[in-house]
Enzyme design. Sequence first.
Site, PDB file in Angstrom:
ATOM      1  N   HIS A 274      34.765  36.616  51.121  1.00 19.74           N
ATOM      2  CA  HIS A 274      34.594  38.232  50.619  1.00 19.74           C
ATOM      3  C   HIS A 274      33.773  38.314  49.305  1.00 19.74           C
ATOM      4  O   HIS A 274      34.540  37.947  48.397  1.00 19.74           O
ATOM      5  CB  HIS A 274      35.775  38.688  50.717  1.00 19.74           C
TER       6      HIS A 274
ATOM      7  N   HIS B 121      31.527  39.660  46.147  1.00 18.11           N
ATOM      8  CA  HIS B 121      30.933  40.659  45.610  1.00 18.11           C
ATOM      9  C   HIS B 121      29.546  40.333  44.856  1.00 18.11           C
ATOM     10  O   HIS B 121      29.538  39.218  44.359  1.00 18.11           O
ATOM     11  CB  HIS B 121      31.721  41.427  44.403  1.00 18.11           C
TER      12      HIS B 121
ATOM     13  N   CYS C 122      36.420  46.907  43.593  1.00 17.26           N
ATOM     14  CA  CYS C 122      38.013  47.184  43.546  1.00 17.26           C
ATOM     15  C   CYS C 122      38.425  48.008  42.526  1.00 17.26           C
ATOM     16  O   CYS C 122      37.886  47.837  41.284  1.00 17.26           O
ATOM     17  CB  CYS C 122      38.450  45.584  43.249  1.00 17.26           C
TER      18      CYS C 122
ATOM     19  N   ASN D 188      30.265  45.546  46.905  1.00 12.16           N
ATOM     20  CA  ASN D 188      30.539  44.289  47.848  1.00 12.16           C
ATOM     21  C   ASN D 188      29.115  43.921  48.463  1.00 12.16           C
ATOM     22  O   ASN D 188      28.235  44.677  48.224  1.00 12.16           O
ATOM     23  CB  ASN D 188      31.078  44.877  49.069  1.00 12.16           C
TER      24      ASN D 188
ATOM     25  N   ARG E 254      36.490  51.111  54.070  1.00 17.20           N
ATOM     26  CA  ARG E 254      37.701  51.254  53.347  1.00 17.20           C
ATOM     27  C   ARG E 254      37.208  50.509  51.794  1.00 17.20           C
ATOM     28  O   ARG E 254      37.342  51.296  50.810  1.00 17.20           O
ATOM     29  CB  ARG E 254      38.678  50.133  53.933  1.00 17.20           C
ATOM     30  N   ASP E 255      37.087  49.288  51.825  1.00 19.64           N
ATOM     31  CA  ASP E 255      36.808  48.741  50.571  1.00 19.64           C
ATOM     32  C   ASP E 255      35.535  49.318  49.907  1.00 19.64           C
ATOM     33  O   ASP E 255      35.662  49.271  48.480  1.00 19.64           O
ATOM     34  CB  ASP E 255      36.516  47.191  50.756  1.00 19.64           C
TER      35      ASP E 255
END
Length: 286
Positions: A209, A211, A242, A251, A13-14
Amino acid sequence: MAEFVRIHEVGPRDGLQNEKGVISVARKVALIDLLSQSGLRDIEVGSFVSPKWVPQMADTDQVLAQLHPEPDVRYAVLVPNMRGWEGFLQARRADILTEIAVFIAASEGFSQSNLNCSIAESVARLRPVVAAAQENGVVVRGYVSCVTDCPFDGAVAPQQVADTVAMLREVAPMQVSLGDTIGKGTPERVGAMLEAVLGAAPATDLAGHFHDTGGQALANIETSLDLGLRAFDSAVGGLGGCPYAPGAPGNVATEAVLALLDRLGYETGIDRDVIAQAAEMARAMR
């Protein structure tokens, strides 16, 4: 006995949401199915958002329909509003353990740019989604973006992040993933942020989370471990970023996080060889 760290795989997803090329449902499903065989227990597979804004996720219902689920894996989708909730309900499968994720930002600038509302308004909008999930026995996880820096407001004060986490958890006592959305966090600043947030939520209910835009993701994970966090988001192959945060590609890679945790003596229950295969598959989708 080694301490256990839970990895939330967000690549499908991300990671993939930011890719410009068309990625077929079959390729997405193949990646998720391979990840499901690695020992991962949490895999984020898509989102029910407007296809106008995130076209790469427009086929999430088809992805869910074609998955070959493993019984011990929880498959998560992003659900930003009640329209997304209705889409999720229509696509939900009785044979899949599912979770929804809701999201807000810790900075007013990002909230206005991404959600077209204030932080307080964004929390209010999530209440009916969370209530519907609770009524239907669906686990809810929260994301808070921009926990150290905002692409519009600059540095974000630690207490602002703590206050935002408290607002979200007042809706429901969910786990909250803390996102260094543009990858500018450093161990010192992440530590200060976490010390503030720990006043609003226990470490057991928090995830990191990070990056890797600034090359500090692994160091930030080490700092988070020192402060008691035992859950982290990562994307196989280092995919993604994002789409609403300029300059935020990448990520932290799942394979790099596993190598770090192994070196530090933590247990994850994840097969690194399978993850290496999945990383190769993921990188080929770019």
